[in-house]
Design a protein around this motif. Structure first.
Motif, short mmCIF file in Angstrom:
data_model
loop_
_atom_site.label_atom_id
_atom_site.label_comp_id
_atom_site.label_asym_id
_atom_site.label_seq_id
_atom_site.Cartn_x
_atom_site.Cartn_y
_atom_site.Cartn_z
N PRO A 198 52.35 60.94 -9.53
CA PRO A 198 52.91 59.65 -9.09
C PRO A 198 51.84 58.68 -8.59
CG PRO A 198 54.29 61.45 -8.33
CD PRO A 198 53.07 62.09 -8.94
N LYS A 199 50.85 59.18 -7.85
CA LYS A 199 49.77 58.33 -7.34
C LYS A 199 49.01 57.69 -8.49
CE LYS A 199 45.61 58.57 -4.42
NZ LYS A 199 44.52 58.41 -5.40
N GLN A 200 48.67 58.48 -9.51
CA GLN A 200 47.94 57.95 -10.66
C GLN A 200 48.77 56.90 -11.40
OE1 GLN A 200 47.30 61.74 -12.55
NE2 GLN A 200 45.16 61.88 -11.88
N ILE A 201 50.07 57.11 -11.47
CA ILE A 201 50.95 56.18 -12.18
C ILE A 201 51.04 54.86 -11.43
CG2 ILE A 201 53.38 55.82 -12.80
CD1 ILE A 201 53.35 58.84 -13.65
N VAL A 202 51.13 54.90 -10.11
CA VAL A 202 51.11 53.66 -9.32
C VAL A 202 49.79 52.93 -9.52
CG1 VAL A 202 51.16 52.69 -6.99
CG2 VAL A 202 52.78 54.47 -7.62
N GLU A 203 48.69 53.68 -9.52
CA GLU A 203 47.37 53.08 -9.72
C GLU A 203 47.25 52.40 -11.07
OE1 GLU A 203 44.52 55.96 -6.95
OE2 GLU A 203 45.00 56.57 -9.00
N MET A 257 53.54 49.59 3.42
CA MET A 257 53.46 50.90 2.77
C MET A 257 53.33 50.77 1.25
SD MET A 257 53.35 53.46 4.82
CE MET A 257 53.88 54.84 3.81
N GLY A 258 53.87 49.68 0.70
CA GLY A 258 53.77 49.46 -0.74
C GLY A 258 52.35 49.21 -1.21
N ALA A 259 51.48 48.82 -0.28
CA ALA A 259 50.09 48.51 -0.63
C ALA A 259 49.13 49.59 -0.17
CB ALA A 259 49.70 47.16 -0.01
N PHE A 260 49.66 50.80 0.07
CA PHE A 260 48.81 51.84 0.69
C PHE A 260 47.64 52.25 -0.16
CE2 PHE A 260 51.40 54.42 -2.01
CZ PHE A 260 50.74 55.62 -2.21
N LEU A 261 47.69 52.05 -1.49
CA LEU A 261 46.57 52.42 -2.35
C LEU A 261 45.54 51.30 -2.51
CD1 LEU A 261 48.35 54.36 -5.26
CD2 LEU A 261 46.98 55.31 -3.40
N ARG A 262 45.86 50.12 -2.03
CA ARG A 262 44.99 48.96 -2.26
C ARG A 262 43.92 48.83 -1.17
NH1 ARG A 262 48.80 43.90 -3.49
NH2 ARG A 262 46.73 42.92 -3.53
N LYS A 263 42.77 48.35 -1.59
CA LYS A 263 41.65 48.17 -0.67
C LYS A 263 41.36 46.69 -0.41
CE LYS A 263 41.01 52.64 -1.02
NZ LYS A 263 41.67 53.51 -0.02
N ASP A 264 41.96 45.80 -1.22
CA ASP A 264 41.67 44.37 -1.14
C ASP A 264 42.54 43.71 -0.06
OD1 ASP A 264 43.88 45.05 -2.69
OD2 ASP A 264 43.71 43.31 -4.01
N LYS A 265 42.13 43.84 1.18
CA LYS A 265 42.96 43.45 2.32
C LYS A 265 43.37 41.97 2.26
CE LYS A 265 42.81 47.51 4.15
NZ LYS A 265 44.01 48.39 4.05
N ASN A 266 42.45 41.09 1.85
CA ASN A 266 42.78 39.66 1.79
C ASN A 266 43.86 39.39 0.76
OD1 ASN A 266 40.93 39.04 3.79
ND2 ASN A 266 39.29 38.53 2.34
N GLU A 267 43.76 40.06 -0.38
CA GLU A 267 44.77 39.89 -1.43
C GLU A 267 46.11 40.50 -1.01
OE1 GLU A 267 44.42 38.13 -4.40
OE2 GLU A 267 42.63 37.48 -3.33
N VAL A 268 46.05 41.60 -0.27
CA VAL A 268 47.28 42.21 0.24
C VAL A 268 48.01 41.21 1.13
CG1 VAL A 268 48.20 43.97 1.81
CG2 VAL A 268 46.54 44.61 0.05
N ARG A 288 58.57 45.92 -1.22
CA ARG A 288 57.62 47.04 -1.04
C ARG A 288 57.00 47.43 -2.39
NH1 ARG A 288 60.58 52.01 1.41
NH2 ARG A 288 61.40 52.07 -0.72
N ALA A 289 57.83 47.51 -3.43
CA ALA A 289 57.31 47.85 -4.76
C ALA A 289 56.36 46.76 -5.28
CB ALA A 289 58.47 48.05 -5.74
N LEU A 290 56.68 45.50 -5.02
CA LEU A 290 55.84 44.41 -5.50
C LEU A 290 54.49 44.38 -4.80
CD1 LEU A 290 58.52 41.57 -5.76
CD2 LEU A 290 57.37 42.74 -7.65
N MET A 291 54.40 44.96 -3.60
CA MET A 291 53.14 44.97 -2.86
C MET A 291 52.07 45.80 -3.54
SD MET A 291 53.16 42.94 -0.28
CE MET A 291 51.73 43.56 0.63
N SER A 292 52.46 46.65 -4.49
CA SER A 292 51.45 47.41 -5.24
C SER A 292 50.94 46.62 -6.45
CB SER A 292 52.02 48.75 -5.71
OG SER A 292 53.00 48.54 -6.71
N ARG A 293 51.44 45.39 -6.61
CA ARG A 293 51.09 44.53 -7.75
C ARG A 293 51.38 45.22 -9.09
NH1 ARG A 293 45.60 40.90 -6.93
NH2 ARG A 293 46.49 39.44 -5.41
N PRO A 294 52.60 45.67 -9.31
CA PRO A 294 52.90 46.37 -10.57
C PRO A 294 52.90 45.43 -11.77
CG PRO A 294 54.93 45.91 -9.39
CD PRO A 294 53.80 45.49 -8.48
#
Length: 234
Positions: A70-75, A99-110, A147-153
């Motif tokens: 699941p983590k790889q698929i979100v990535e 929580m939707g952005a937990f894999l992201r590192k780009d804090k400004n974009e988050v 929350r889902a959109l926060m991962s930028r799908p």
């Protein structure tokens, strides 16, 4: 964008879906419709990596993801809004969205994306410090979608987004789905409300007891006598 070939999933000795094949092209809204127990949610769980298929292949943007986590698929750019919303109780609206952005590192974009979610769902900005579990069903659905959109799908999977909502809120949720699609996100929609799902769909697939039994454009399926009688009260 997404191709599912001859997918089968078993729960023990029970075959939940068998030899299901369909595709989702970039930019589309594709609806999977069918009665309870038809296998719709099982398909989304397989695409999300939450369950392992017993047969078949899932390909996303040319790469097999059948055995991905699941983590790889979100990535890779796929995010799911689960049936029943699954809001994190005891956490605020803001914390749920983060929580939707937990894999992201780009804090400004988050932070920018958080503001976009608040622009799309103004009520969530008003209630950002409220326990998300205390919101109404419609508001919780907005939290789950935000929350889902926060991962930028690039591909958004929606599992029964209208479930348990009042008719006026159902219209609003479907309007939001169309808006999300217009801004560039491809949508795979699982929905029991066949009429609403097909109205906004480019294409649709009809599932019965684990099989795809009919396919066509949303308009074609809405006009089908079989679909009218089975799902639209015609």
């Amino acid at each position: 964008m997404l191709t599912v070939n001859n997918l089968a999933v078993h729960y023990g000795v029970i075959e939940a879906i068998r030899e299901v094949s369909f595709e989702v092209k970039e930019g589309e809204i594709v609806s999977l419709i069918g009665a309870n127990g038809a296998g719709k949610s099982t398909i989304l769980k397989a695409v999300s990596g939450l369950i392992r298929p017993s047969q078949g292949e899932i390909v996303y943007e040319g790469t097999p993801i059948t055995t991905a986590t699941p983590k790889q698929i979100v990535e890779k750019g796929i995010s799911q809004v689960p049936e029943g919303r699954h809001i994190f109780s005891g956490m605020t609206v803001l914390e749920n969205l983060e929580m939707g952005a937990f894999l992201r590192k780009d804090k400004n974009e988050v932070e920018k994306d958080l503001q976009l979610v608040f622009d799309r769902f103004p009520i969530l900005k008003e209630r950002k410090n409220q326990d998300a579990a205390t919101l109404s069903g419609g508001e919780q659905q907005m939290v789950a979608m935000g929350r889902a959109l926060m991962s930028r799908p690039r591909l958004l999977l929606l599992d029964e987004p209208s479930m348990g909502l009042a008719p006026i809120l159902i219209k609003e949720i479907f309007h939001i789905i169309e808006e999300i699609n217009r801004t560039g996100t491809t949508v795979l929609l699982i929905e029991q409300n066949a009429k609403m799902a097909l109205k906004i769909a480019n294409r649709g697939y009809v599932l019965e007891t684990g099989n795809v039994v009919q396919t066509g454009t949303g308009e074609e399926l809405l006009e089908s006598d079989i679909i009218q009688k089975a799902y639209l009260g015609g």
